[in-house]
Write a protein that holds these residues in place. Structure first.
Motif, PDB file in Angstrom:
ATOM      1  N   ASP A  61       0.832  -1.204   0.000  1.00  0.00           N
ATOM      2  CA  ASP A  61       0.000   0.000   0.000  1.00  0.00           C
ATOM      3  C   ASP A  61       0.868   1.256   0.000  1.00  0.00           C
ATOM      4  OD1 ASP A  61      -2.028   1.837   0.171  1.00  0.00           O
ATOM      5  OD2 ASP A  61      -2.514   1.417   2.259  1.00  0.00           O
ATOM      6  N   ALA A  62       1.484   1.546  -1.147  1.00  0.00           N
ATOM      7  CA  ALA A  62       2.339   2.737  -1.249  1.00  0.00           C
ATOM      8  C   ALA A  62       1.555   4.025  -0.994  1.00  0.00           C
ATOM      9  CB  ALA A  62       3.036   2.782  -2.600  1.00  0.00           C
ATOM     10  N   PRO A  63       0.330   4.184  -1.519  1.00  0.00           N
ATOM     11  CA  PRO A  63      -0.407   5.415  -1.220  1.00  0.00           C
ATOM     12  C   PRO A  63      -0.695   5.587   0.277  1.00  0.00           C
ATOM     13  CG  PRO A  63      -1.362   4.335  -3.137  1.00  0.00           C
ATOM     14  CD  PRO A  63      -0.369   3.377  -2.540  1.00  0.00           C
ATOM     15  N   SER A  66       2.551   6.468   1.940  1.00  0.00           N
ATOM     16  CA  SER A  66       2.898   7.848   1.587  1.00  0.00           C
ATOM     17  C   SER A  66       2.135   8.852   2.437  1.00  0.00           C
ATOM     18  CB  SER A  66       2.614   8.115   0.106  1.00  0.00           C
ATOM     19  OG  SER A  66       3.441   7.334  -0.698  1.00  0.00           O
ATOM     20  N   THR A  67       0.856   8.572   2.687  1.00  0.00           N
ATOM     21  CA  THR A  67       0.053   9.437   3.544  1.00  0.00           C
ATOM     22  C   THR A  67       0.666   9.526   4.932  1.00  0.00           C
ATOM     23  OG1 THR A  67      -1.962   8.901   2.330  1.00  0.00           O
ATOM     24  CG2 THR A  67      -2.251   9.743   4.568  1.00  0.00           C
ATOM     25  N   LEU A  68       1.097   8.382   5.461  1.00  0.00           N
ATOM     26  CA  LEU A  68       1.714   8.358   6.792  1.00  0.00           C
ATOM     27  C   LEU A  68       3.069   9.064   6.796  1.00  0.00           C
ATOM     28  CD1 LEU A  68       0.765   4.771   7.958  1.00  0.00           C
ATOM     29  CD2 LEU A  68      -0.018   6.927   8.949  1.00  0.00           C
ATOM     30  N   ILE A  69       3.874   8.834   5.759  1.00  0.00           N
ATOM     31  CA  ILE A  69       5.180   9.504   5.685  1.00  0.00           C
ATOM     32  C   ILE A  69       4.988  11.012   5.667  1.00  0.00           C
ATOM     33  CG2 ILE A  69       7.180   9.941   4.202  1.00  0.00           C
ATOM     34  CD1 ILE A  69       6.919   6.972   3.323  1.00  0.00           C
ATOM     35  N   ILE A  75       6.390  15.216  12.577  1.00  0.00           N
ATOM     36  CA  ILE A  75       6.198  14.673  13.925  1.00  0.00           C
ATOM     37  C   ILE A  75       7.430  13.909  14.403  1.00  0.00           C
ATOM     38  CG2 ILE A  75       4.785  13.126  15.335  1.00  0.00           C
ATOM     39  CD1 ILE A  75       2.473  13.672  13.375  1.00  0.00           C
ATOM     40  N   VAL A  76       8.064  13.157  13.509  1.00  0.00           N
ATOM     41  CA  VAL A  76       9.219  12.342  13.882  1.00  0.00           C
ATOM     42  C   VAL A  76      10.430  12.711  13.033  1.00  0.00           C
ATOM     43  CG1 VAL A  76       7.787  10.404  14.634  1.00  0.00           C
ATOM     44  CG2 VAL A  76       8.647  10.454  12.290  1.00  0.00           C
ATOM     45  N   GLY A  77      11.589  12.292  13.493  1.00  0.00           N
ATOM     46  CA  GLY A  77      12.816  12.573  12.773  1.00  0.00           C
ATOM     47  C   GLY A  77      13.212  11.497  11.786  1.00  0.00           C
ATOM     48  N   ARG A  78      12.605  10.309  11.902  1.00  0.00           N
ATOM     49  CA  ARG A  78      12.958   9.219  10.995  1.00  0.00           C
ATOM     50  C   ARG A  78      11.745   8.327  10.790  1.00  0.00           C
ATOM     51  NH1 ARG A  78      18.065   5.025  11.506  1.00  0.00           N
ATOM     52  NH2 ARG A  78      17.158   3.355  10.269  1.00  0.00           N
ATOM     53  N   ALA A  79      11.455   8.021   9.525  1.00  0.00           N
ATOM     54  CA  ALA A  79      10.377   7.091   9.180  1.00  0.00           C
ATOM     55  C   ALA A  79      11.009   5.836   8.593  1.00  0.00           C
ATOM     56  CB  ALA A  79       9.417   7.718   8.181  1.00  0.00           C
ATOM     57  N   ASN A  80      10.684   4.684   9.171  1.00  0.00           N
ATOM     58  CA  ASN A  80      11.195   3.395   8.713  1.00  0.00           C
ATOM     59  C   ASN A  80      10.079   2.661   7.983  1.00  0.00           C
ATOM     60  OD1 ASN A  80      13.873   3.311  10.293  1.00  0.00           O
ATOM     61  ND2 ASN A  80      12.374   3.818  11.851  1.00  0.00           N
ATOM     62  N   ILE A  81      10.321   2.257   6.763  1.00  0.00           N
ATOM     63  CA  ILE A  81       9.321   1.525   5.992  1.00  0.00           C
ATOM     64  C   ILE A  81       9.725   0.055   5.974  1.00  0.00           C
ATOM     65  CG2 ILE A  81       8.106   1.342   3.780  1.00  0.00           C
ATOM     66  CD1 ILE A  81       7.808   4.072   5.244  1.00  0.00           C
ATOM     67  N   ASN A  82       8.855  -0.792   6.527  1.00  0.00           N
ATOM     68  CA  ASN A  82       9.094  -2.226   6.647  1.00  0.00           C
ATOM     69  C   ASN A  82      10.417  -2.529   7.365  1.00  0.00           C
ATOM     70  OD1 ASN A  82       6.656  -2.780   5.400  1.00  0.00           O
ATOM     71  ND2 ASN A  82       7.553  -2.979   3.378  1.00  0.00           N
ATOM     72  N   LEU A  83      10.771  -1.657   8.290  1.00  0.00           N
ATOM     73  CA  LEU A  83      11.953  -1.821   9.145  1.00  0.00           C
ATOM     74  C   LEU A  83      11.585  -1.410  10.564  1.00  0.00           C
ATOM     75  CD1 LEU A  83      14.630   0.023   6.972  1.00  0.00           C
ATOM     76  CD2 LEU A  83      14.550  -2.430   7.393  1.00  0.00           C
TER      77      LEU A  83
END
Length: 151
Positions: A61-63, A66-69, A75-83
């Motif tokens: 679910d890339a869209p 993307s909404t969450l990123i 809000i946060v300093g780092r977003a981890n995708i599937n990590l």
């Protein structure tokens, strides 16, 4: 030692009335909460005081990711995708928001920021004394190690 070892733990079904729901977790602990919608997740994060990292897991679910990123970028300093959330690798800057860790810094900058500055001055003619100080002082030895890290 065995006495200080903390076994990894999964804490499921957290709710907003639980203390752990509102605190940053450090160590081998995964806290899991259920949310009614993406908007609910974003609202909870906006109301939080912390802001180091977020882990977003999705199969395709890339869209939605993307909404969450986009929402979490302030809000946060780092977003981890599937990590999972982590500090490393050290080549990436350490970053955070709010009361959780302000600003962005590299590992070298972090060592500098969390250190107490000191100036040690010797007379230019005292080269042998300067050499002895560098080799025998724990403080100066550690400072020369840090200096070699950044070169």
């Amino acid at each position: 030692t065995q006495q200080s070892f903390f076994h990894p733990a999964l804490v499921a079904y957290l709710t907003p009335d639980m203390r752990l729901f509102h605190e940053e977790q450090f160590g081998p602990l995964v806290a899991v909460a259920k949310f009614s919608s993406i908007d609910h997740v974003i609202q909870i994060a906006k109301n939080s005081w912390s802001g180091q990292q977020v882990a977003i897991f999705t199969e395709s679910d890339a869209p939605g990711a993307s909404t969450l990123i986009d929402a979490f970028s302030t809000i946060v300093g780092r977003a981890n995708i599937n990590l999972q959330c982590s500090r490393g690798p050290d080549v990436l800057p350490f970053s955070g928001r709010r009361s959780s860790a302000m600003g962005t810094m590299s590992v070298t900058s972090a060592v500098r920021a969390f250190s107490v500055e000191v100036v040690v001055a010797t007379h230019p003619k005292d080269t042998s004394l300067s050499s002895e100080l560098l080799s025998s002082s724990k403080l100066l030895t550690s400072l020369s190690s840090v200096a070699s890290l950044k070169n």
